[in-house]
Design an enzyme around this catalytic site. Structure first.
Site, mmCIF file in Angstrom:
data_model
loop_
_atom_site.group_PDB
_atom_site.id
_atom_site.type_symbol
_atom_site.label_atom_id
_atom_site.label_comp_id
_atom_site.label_asym_id
_atom_site.label_seq_id
_atom_site.Cartn_x
_atom_site.Cartn_y
_atom_site.Cartn_z
ATOM 1 C CB ALA A 79 -0.892 -0.009 1.233
ATOM 2 C CB CYS A 134 4.559 1.498 -18.021
ATOM 3 S SG CYS A 134 6.051 1.552 -18.989
ATOM 4 C CE LYS A 175 3.167 4.478 -22.291
ATOM 5 N NZ LYS A 175 2.844 3.334 -23.061
HETATM 6 C C1 UDX Z 1 5.786 -1.456 -14.763
HETATM 7 C C2 UDX Z 1 5.642 -2.987 -14.771
HETATM 8 O O1 UDX Z 1 6.066 -3.496 -13.490
HETATM 9 C C3 UDX Z 1 6.470 -3.607 -15.891
HETATM 10 O O2 UDX Z 1 6.252 -5.016 -15.938
HETATM 11 C C4 UDX Z 1 6.040 -2.986 -17.212
HETATM 12 O O3 UDX Z 1 6.788 -3.519 -18.299
HETATM 13 C C5 UDX Z 1 6.191 -1.478 -17.152
HETATM 14 O O4 UDX Z 1 5.438 -0.946 -16.046
HETATM 15 P P1 UDX Z 1 7.573 0.265 -13.827
HETATM 16 O O5 UDX Z 1 6.685 1.350 -14.333
HETATM 17 O O6 UDX Z 1 9.029 0.376 -14.074
HETATM 18 O O7 UDX Z 1 7.127 -1.154 -14.437
HETATM 19 O O8 UDX Z 1 7.379 0.211 -12.233
HETATM 20 P P2 UDX Z 1 6.835 -0.758 -11.106
HETATM 21 O O9 UDX Z 1 7.981 -1.290 -10.340
HETATM 22 O O10 UDX Z 1 5.857 -1.727 -11.613
HETATM 23 O O11 UDX Z 1 6.097 0.316 -10.167
HETATM 24 C C6 UDX Z 1 5.046 1.142 -10.667
HETATM 25 C C7 UDX Z 1 4.508 2.045 -9.598
HETATM 26 O O12 UDX Z 1 3.751 1.290 -8.650
HETATM 27 C C8 UDX Z 1 5.560 2.808 -8.784
HETATM 28 O O13 UDX Z 1 5.100 4.124 -8.603
HETATM 29 C C9 UDX Z 1 5.608 2.057 -7.473
HETATM 30 O O14 UDX Z 1 6.010 2.862 -6.385
HETATM 31 C C10 UDX Z 1 4.164 1.596 -7.322
HETATM 32 N N1 UDX Z 1 3.986 0.365 -6.524
HETATM 33 C C11 UDX Z 1 4.608 -0.792 -6.903
HETATM 34 C C12 UDX Z 1 3.147 0.367 -5.411
HETATM 35 O O15 UDX Z 1 2.544 1.404 -5.066
HETATM 36 N N2 UDX Z 1 2.964 -0.807 -4.713
HETATM 37 C C13 UDX Z 1 3.577 -1.971 -5.064
HETATM 38 O O16 UDX Z 1 3.368 -2.975 -4.373
HETATM 39 C C14 UDX Z 1 4.433 -1.966 -6.189
#
Ligand code: UDX
Length: 439
Positions: A254, A262, A265
């Site tokens: 959380a 990504c 969008k």
């Molecule tokens: C994401 C996907 O994970 C990846 O597979 C895809 O190809 C591209 O988009 P990315 O955008 O690099 O990758 O970040 P990710 O690590 O997934 O985190 C995305 C967002 O979610 C971040 O802002 C992170 O802080 C947030 N997050 C992630 C949470 O709030 N809780 C979580 O448990 C995990």
């Protein structure tokens, strides 16, 4: 074709550059093109234009197998195998803006000689590859478009590309399928799951995967909203939930919501695709709404706790969209810093990545109330409260005595739930989906 095969890579953002390096590691000769001359100059000297774990070293190790160029003709004529990794940002209506894909396709048509295989790694709306193949059929040039979505996360892009969770190849063309099996022979041999399907299914796999990850985050954030009035601890709940392998621990943390280039969008584009088909993806729409409103929930706690902000100084820590990257696109910090400034607070800000701090400052109108800081210590000095927005290790191991000596106030807002509830003796600790812990 063996590993002496040449491959052209179009666009050198996170996806294109990581992909070019991993192809070089697998023994291919890569001609890597980007129209940004400054970026290409730096890359040719072995300096990536963004921060990404292991990238600098990997770039240096593989320089002999990668030719960087801004010369369109040189790039497109170098090989009949063209990987396209251009960005597809959100257009005004939420749909993916395909102008960079269209530019690349126009170049392919301009330079293609014989059979040309175009591997689309960019995230494109479902149906794009089929439409491109239909437009190319019946012409003299034999151009085959193949969907091959990437599943890299920033901060571990190289790792994700080297040992992919799966490789998805979407094409109905036998020659294209054979070629992709050769290109991916090494990871297939190493055991990477390899899925062949039609183009639309491959494109849909990408969107459905990203939205499922988003859905998990929004789900735990929604449960966190309920945990608060009930006095439950969402970290304890998520930990126990994730122990069920059918649920899993990842993307179940959380916080202030998901950002980045990504997930937000792709969510809007997926909703738009469904609307175009006369369908409503209500789960996906709710996922996005929960994400958009999540920062407000946390901001209200700041207002409630701090009262009028005009005489308060808040240290905002974590300006990138997540830890381990310099990327500030759709970062939570933008909302918090702008709101705090609009409400009259003085805001100091810090990110462990200096380029994240630099790019972030460009998003904020200059004001004597906004104090971008070069060090964590500088950001904390004199602050009435600190606000954590990313999971950076620098923010998850505070020495309380040091905080006490630097800060004026005794309040910690933790937008990523980094600490166990009883971590602080002298600070009020306010996190998400957990009761406030008073000192
Ligand atoms: C994401 C996907 O994970 C990846 O597979 C895809 O190809 C591209 O988009 P990315 O955008 O690099 O990758 O970040 P990710 O690590 O997934 O985190 C995305 C967002 O979610 C971040 O802002 C992170 O802080 C947030 N997050 C992630 C949470 O709030 N809780 C979580 O448990 C995990």
């Amino acid at each position: 074709m063996g590993t002496d095969m040449k491959i052209t890579m179009i666009a050198l953002g996170y996806v294109g550059l990581a992909n070019a390096i991993v192809l070089a590691e697998r023994g291919f000769q890569v001609v890597a093109y980007d129209k940004d001359a400054e970026k290409v100059d730096k890359l040719a000297k072995g300096e990536p234009s963004f921060e990404e774990k292991g990238l600098s070293e990997a770039l240096k190790r593989n320089r002999k197998r990668i030719t960087f160029t801004t010369d369109e003709k040189e790039a497109y004529e170098a090989s009949p195998v063209v990987f396209v990794a251009v960005d597809t940002p959100s257009g005004a209506d939420g749909a993916a803006d395909l102008s960079h894909v269209e530019e690349a396709v126009a170049c392919i048509k301009k330079y293609a000689k014989g059979d040309t295989f175009v591997v689309i790694r960019s995230t494109v709306p479902i149906g794009t590859n089929q439409a491109l193949n239909e437009a190319a059929s019946g012409t003299e040039q034999r151009i085959h478009f193949i969907s091959n979505p990437e599943f890299m996360a920033e901060g571990r892009a190289l790792m994700d590309e080297r040992t992919p969770s799966r490789i998805v190849v979407g094409t109905n063309d036998r020659e294209a399928r054979d070629l992709l099996r050769k290109i991916y022979a090494k990871p297939i041999f190493a055991g990477a799951p390899y899925y062949e399907m039609d183009g639309a299914s491959a494109e849909l796999t990408k969107y459905a995967s990203n939205l499922f990850l988003s859905l998990k985050i929004s789900y735990i954030n929604e449960v966190a909203r309920l945990a608060e009035p009930l006095g439950a601890d969402i970290n304890a709940v998520a930990l126990a939930m994730g122990a069920d392998p059918r649920i899993g621990h990842s993307m179940l943390h959380a916080g202030v919501g998901f950002g980045g280039a990504c997930l937000p969008k792709d969510g809007s584009a997926f909703v738009k695709t469904a609307h175009d088909q006369g369908l409503r993806l209500s789960l996906v729409e709710d996922t996005l709404t929960i994400n958009q409103t999540q920062p407000f929930f946390f901001y209200q706690k700041i207002i409630k706790k701090m009262g009028p902000l005009s005489d308060k100084r808040i240290a905002v820590l974590g300006l990138a969209f997540k830890a381990g990257t310099s990327d500030v696109r759709h970062s939570a910090a933008e909302f918090f810093v702008k709101s705090l400034l609009a409400d009259g607070a003085t805001v100091s800000s810090f990110d462990p990545s200096s380029s994240a701090s630099e790019s972030f400052s460009k998003q904020i109108s200059p004001s004597d109330k906004y104090l971008p800081s070069k060090t964590l210590q500088e950001a904390l000095t004199g602050a009435d409260a600190l606000l954590i927005l990313t999971e950076a290790p620098e923010f998850s191991s505070f020495d309380e005595a040091a905080l006490c000596s630097l800060m004026k106030g005794r309040v910690i807002f933790d937008g990523r739930n980094l600490y166990p509830m009883r971590s602080f003796r002298f600070f009020d600790y306010i996190s998400i989906g957990r009761p406030e812990r008073k000192h």
